[in-house]
Scaffold this motif. Sequence first.
Motif, PDB file in Angstrom:
ATOM      1  N   VAL A  11      21.382  -8.701  24.905  1.00 41.51           N
ATOM      2  CA  VAL A  11      22.617  -8.080  24.429  1.00 41.51           C
ATOM      3  C   VAL A  11      23.291  -9.037  23.440  1.00 41.51           C
ATOM      4  N   ALA A  12      23.801  -8.496  22.367  1.00 46.81           N
ATOM      5  CA  ALA A  12      24.597  -9.313  21.439  1.00 46.81           C
ATOM      6  C   ALA A  12      25.950  -8.640  21.235  1.00 46.81           C
ATOM      7  N   LEU A  13      27.011  -9.387  21.488  1.00 46.85           N
ATOM      8  CA  LEU A  13      28.373  -8.880  21.268  1.00 46.85           C
ATOM      9  C   LEU A  13      28.888  -9.385  19.923  1.00 46.85           C
ATOM     10  N   HIS A  14      29.439  -8.458  19.162  1.00 45.31           N
ATOM     11  CA  HIS A  14      29.971  -8.831  17.855  1.00 45.31           C
ATOM     12  C   HIS A  14      30.957  -7.746  17.427  1.00 45.31           C
ATOM     13  N   ALA A  46      18.714  -4.619  23.493  1.00 44.25           N
ATOM     14  CA  ALA A  46      17.285  -4.591  23.172  1.00 44.25           C
ATOM     15  C   ALA A  46      16.485  -5.143  24.340  1.00 44.25           C
ATOM     16  N   ASP A  47      15.209  -4.816  24.332  1.00 45.56           N
ATOM     17  CA  ASP A  47      14.339  -5.341  25.392  1.00 45.56           C
ATOM     18  C   ASP A  47      14.049  -6.820  25.193  1.00 45.56           C
ATOM     19  N   ASP A  48      14.118  -7.263  23.940  1.00 41.59           N
ATOM     20  CA  ASP A  48      13.777  -8.660  23.664  1.00 41.59           C
ATOM     21  C   ASP A  48      14.576  -9.154  22.466  1.00 41.59           C
ATOM     22  N   ALA A  49      14.423 -10.431  22.191  1.00 35.23           N
ATOM     23  CA  ALA A  49      15.174 -11.028  21.086  1.00 35.23           C
ATOM     24  C   ALA A  49      14.833 -10.353  19.767  1.00 35.23           C
ATOM     25  N   ALA A  50      13.549 -10.070  19.554  1.00 36.80           N
ATOM     26  CA  ALA A  50      13.130  -9.438  18.304  1.00 36.80           C
ATOM     27  C   ALA A  50      13.893  -8.136  18.084  1.00 36.80           C
ATOM     28  N   LEU A  75       8.049 -10.322  14.473  1.00 36.99           N
ATOM     29  CA  LEU A  75       6.779 -10.192  15.190  1.00 36.99           C
ATOM     30  C   LEU A  75       6.854 -10.757  16.602  1.00 36.99           C
ATOM     31  N   ASN A  76       7.653 -11.792  16.772  1.00 34.08           N
ATOM     32  CA  ASN A  76       7.876 -12.343  18.118  1.00 34.08           C
ATOM     33  C   ASN A  76       9.102 -13.243  18.050  1.00 34.08           C
ATOM     34  N   ASP A  89      14.059 -20.707  20.758  1.00 35.36           N
ATOM     35  CA  ASP A  89      12.730 -21.289  20.970  1.00 35.36           C
ATOM     36  C   ASP A  89      11.823 -21.112  19.746  1.00 35.36           C
ATOM     37  N   TYR A  90      11.658 -19.894  19.314  1.00 39.45           N
ATOM     38  CA  TYR A  90      10.774 -19.645  18.178  1.00 39.45           C
ATOM     39  C   TYR A  90      11.009 -18.236  17.678  1.00 39.45           C
ATOM     40  N   VAL A  91      10.528 -18.004  16.465  1.00 41.02           N
ATOM     41  CA  VAL A  91      10.599 -16.657  15.900  1.00 41.02           C
ATOM     42  C   VAL A  91       9.606 -16.559  14.749  1.00 41.02           C
ATOM     43  N   THR A  92       8.985 -15.395  14.616  1.00 37.33           N
ATOM     44  CA  THR A  92       8.076 -15.124  13.511  1.00 37.33           C
ATOM     45  C   THR A  92       8.515 -13.826  12.851  1.00 37.33           C
TER      46      THR A  92
END
Lengths: 684, 684
Positions: free
Chosen positions: A207-210, A259-263, A582-583, A588-591
């Motif tokens: 969740v992102a609040l803005h 969302a289900d995930d960060a992406a 993509l992930n 941690d990481y992001v593509t």
Amino acid sequence: MKKLAALALPLFALSLLPTAARADVVAKAASPDGRITLTISLDNEGRPSYAVQRDGKALIADSRLGFMFTDAPKIERNLTLADTKTDKSDTTWTQPWGEWSSIRDHHNEIRLAFREKSDLQREMDVTFRLFDDGVAFRYTLPDQANLHHANIAEELTQFAFAEGGTAWWKPAFEWNREEYLYNRTPLDAVGTAQTVMTVKLASGTHVALHEAALVDYAGMNLARAQGNTFRAALTPGSGAPKVSRDAGFSTPWRTIAIADDAAGLYMNHMILNLNEPNKLGDVSGWIKPGKFVGVWWNMIKGDWTWARGPKHGATTANVRHYIDFAAANGIPAVLVEGWNVGWDGNWFGNGKDMNFSQPTEDFDADGLAAYAKLKGVTLIGHHETGGSASHYDGQLDSAFQWAADHGERVVKTGYVTDAGQIERVDPDGSQHREWHEGQWMVNHYLRVVQTAAKYKVSIDSHEPVKDTGLRRTYPNWVAREGGRGMEYNAWIGGKNPPEHEANLVFTQILGGPMDFTPGVLSLSGSEGSAIQSTIAKQLALYVVLYSPFVMAADTPENYAKYPGPFQFIKDVPTDWSDTRVLNGEVGDYVTIARKAKGSNDWYLGAIGDEEERSSQVKLDFLDAGRRYTAEIYRDGPGADYRTEARHAIVIEKKAVKKGDALSIDLAPGGGQAIRFVAIGGKTR
Amino acid sequence: MKKLAALALPLFALSLLPTAARADVVAKAASPDGRITLTISLDNEGRPSYAVQRDGKALIADSRLGFMFTDAPKIERNLTLADTKTDKSDTTWTQPWGEWSSIRDHHNEIRLAFREKSDLQREMDVTFRLFDDGVAFRYTLPDQANLHHANIAEELTQFAFAEGGTAWWKPAFEWNREEYLYNRTPLDAVGTAQTVMTVKLASGTHVALHEAALVDYAGMNLARAQGNTFRAALTPGSGAPKVSRDAGFSTPWRTIAIADDAAGLYMNHMILNLNEPNKLGDVSGWIKPGKFVGVWWNMIKGDWTWARGPKHGATTANVRHYIDFAAANGIPAVLVEGWNVGWDGNWFGNGKDMNFSQPTEDFDADGLAAYAKLKGVTLIGHHETGGSASHYDGQLDSAFQWAADHGERVVKTGYVTDAGQIERVDPDGSQHREWHEGQWMVNHYLRVVQTAAKYKVSIDSHEPVKDTGLRRTYPNWVAREGGRGMEYNAWIGGKNPPEHEANLVFTQILGGPMDFTPGVLSLSGSEGSAIQSTIAKQLALYVVLYSPFVMAADTPENYAKYPGPFQFIKDVPTDWSDTRVLNGEVGDYVTIARKAKGSNDWYLGAIGDEEERSSQVKLDFLDAGRRYTAEIYRDGPGADYRTEARHAIVIEKKAVKKGDALSIDLAPGGGQAIRFVAIGGKTR
């Protein structure tokens, strides 16, 4: 502490109890796909609340709505639901520039009119929009007999998370404005946070609040009350009400991206969809996304100065040198800081000497403008206000006229002063101290953007108000800083840690483009101090950290030392027709893969944190039936941000097509950048 | 996130870094016993900070000092230490009433004058007092060329705990004022807290943050910034500055009480010592601590009403009945709520109909005053404002004249409305909404106390400003509510949990007396709902929860059913010459012994929480060489707050003397009360 269970109280006593009593659901709504549902309740004291569920599971528990005023009773109790309207919308619109060419806006809307049952009988409307990937709502206070003008002391909006989790956040109301590393804490260990605040709930849901469309209102921060419950905490101004407006207005949208995930959070378009359409018409003739170099890194490192003197950076000779370098490398613009009169004293928190149309005597503005034009390069001006916003207000027209006269298409503004220390002087001479995100400054920033638009100049705001998607309405508001950028890597002891950019992607940048100024291939700041990154990561940032205007922040001399990696910087565009995450995991990481606008080429950027990481990435995003040459810039053997091997990079080419898989190996502090060059037409 | 280590930055860049850079210690001080030390530092940008150590170990890490203003630059940077003064003091003073007859004030003082090095060159003084059991400090803003009037937007005071721990706290800025159960959370899970906030650090050291002498200033709350660092968050008012005052004033004292254990926190006298001496002179003739009964419990339970009508509580007949009951049982006063005109409508948040010198027609004020006098009883008036403070202001003199004329020695005031909803109407008719602890209300509460003093009336404020020790200066400010008292036990679903009072002793009550209204021996609220307590605990509360005026809250009819336990209520005094906390853990249990003033008798109260508990208590507090009969009121066999056995009580006598030990066994939800009756003279 025990939950209140059975309740049987004298009516007045309810008013004393800290927990809301019985509440009845009075309205419901759902997202187009039905996964997200909204319930609106009124308790037996007439207090409205909203709650959000996803897949039938509580996500936001009953959360209050309302307003406090400085001069009237609050609107919070004693309300009845007077009217309900629903609406649906499914449209698609086109961005002049951005991460995606076109954006779909598919939502269901429910508008609730609450009215006080007695006394002032005021009406407060709340409009909810439910998207498949989130919920947004805003208040409307209609002009009415007992509310012609609203002096808002505080908004009583709550966000009560139904479960715990992990939060990424930076503090509000501290001495600095926005330039903090992100805290990663349990949700119930957040203090008072700026938005965007990103949360990974225990269930895994993100969740992102803005907020969206912050116009003529104070910015919203999130104060944690108790447990996992937050309340809106509007940014103060120098005046008593945090917001003072004639009634008949709507607040910014409060946004809950889900969302289900960060992406999934990154792929969310709610913020843009909730802003008004483009008010500037066709801007293709004057807003042209692109890269720039600039007279800056040597200053931020402490080798040159903004002020006049023997080490002055913005001299005619230095700027000619940068123009030559830009022209030679196909980079369309050159930023110049410290070119004008006003920098000689202490300009931190004091910009009253700044003159935005008077160059210093060692900066030949007219000559340089002509020279740049000859070379096919534009200059990017810099307006540092030192926080003296009224002083800048007094020069806006002359400043942008001067900029336009000198061929500047973009101006970078600056408001370097502590939080709450913006200098406002009213026409009557009265002095006020304002916050960067208070209502007065929210209006100031937009006034600057609107004035600049008259002169066909775009704005890249530093020390800005946060980005709430106004780039849709004013596409000349092209970028902002508003966070810890590369400048901290110039300073010994100030270096951003390797996880920083993987935090930014899933927090601040969910609000919009950030002018991070990547590309310091020398990986060194002042006195040769090491930046905690590999070279490949510096390249990957051009894909990962979206901005339509992106700096190649290092010096020409340093780029000359890294011709191989520099090729990627020359190649990478800053405007895209499509974007896929993509992930990724927050911090941690992001593509990210992006397709260049007007081209068949794709680009990929992958960044990590301090850990070594390997992943398989399926090239499903590539166009079907097309062949590509992948130009790969990857961390070399032994690459590590902690050692001299941070410079190790391998550049190689590989033939690929849709459906292939690539192994992406990230060194500690590393990254990877790939250009997928489309070869000829489609094969079938 | 990593800590900043080596620092080498261009000077302007320091201004951008979120962490203070190098700091030099510029002053030091120590407590009289040397265990607590203070260091004052200035960093290389001229920002002052203080830090506190105990036994050489960091307790409060470097914490900022300063002010933000709405109309001038903040005072925080660019300071130099212009002057330092030190002082010592060791005095003892006498309380007209209290937990202790005499109080020792032993401290070392250091006063620091900071001055801005350039620009406005303003001076800000900070005075620290170091006691053996804590540190306090306050700011002084002298009247000076560039600061004749201070419009304070926020105080920049920080409290950066050097280690983590557990915190007991209630939230600030929520809809209710003070009536919350206490949160017990990790220190780094506190939101924004009211003071008193009590902390048990990981090392075991106990700390309580509060303030002393809150006069003409806004109340201080504690907003957690990040980690274990808090900052002052002043309570707002309706105006732009949270505090507006002519320069030449001192702020309230910010107090950091420090002890090895919870008991030590209670034994701390800093709050009283930091207040000005008694300004009312000899009050022995008109302030006479004592117990009272009242027309109240039947109303709070919902059986009677404040408003006129068939169930009106404050009728002549009912009050005569209470006067008779008080007189028959040696209880000197009777509280009457709902006696006056103004209660008939919705009085929550609306007291504009209240007339404080006009009784209802069924309340024979003159007759009852005469009858009470005849019976040797005084009436305690009740002034409920419903939060309409200006309306009350307009009647203050007439109200207290009326009270005095009717023999009232104490008035209980009330401000029942939501937080931030106090109604202020200025002489020009302008409307404002104020907070209970904002500067305007801080002044209002004191104005009420000062006006009451003119008529020799004492004040027991409900929905008050927090207690910061002003009872020393104005001994007619005898008690306050300001927390969740017995009234919550009247309500089904609202019951206080068994741990509640063991929280109060070590949090709110560290600030001063609380009017908790104990003694509901029937242990039942509305519709017979069970109170989560044993009978013995109700008795113990008379010793544990100090207040000079204490209610016997139950009805005469109920007391008639419990003659045995009621004897303790008749016996227990409300004024003490000495107090000892024998043991305790915040929120778990506490045992307190107090010596009756003007008597050789001691009293002991022990309360627990939901757990069964046994402890050995050494009777070392008893006078040496004296024999006592201990009249023990203890939980009976099987006593348990969860069952009907909550009523089980054993009353027994035992001969004891100093040095004996008693086993104190507490049932779940239980307590124990003991009267130690001194027998004859000393034996040697």
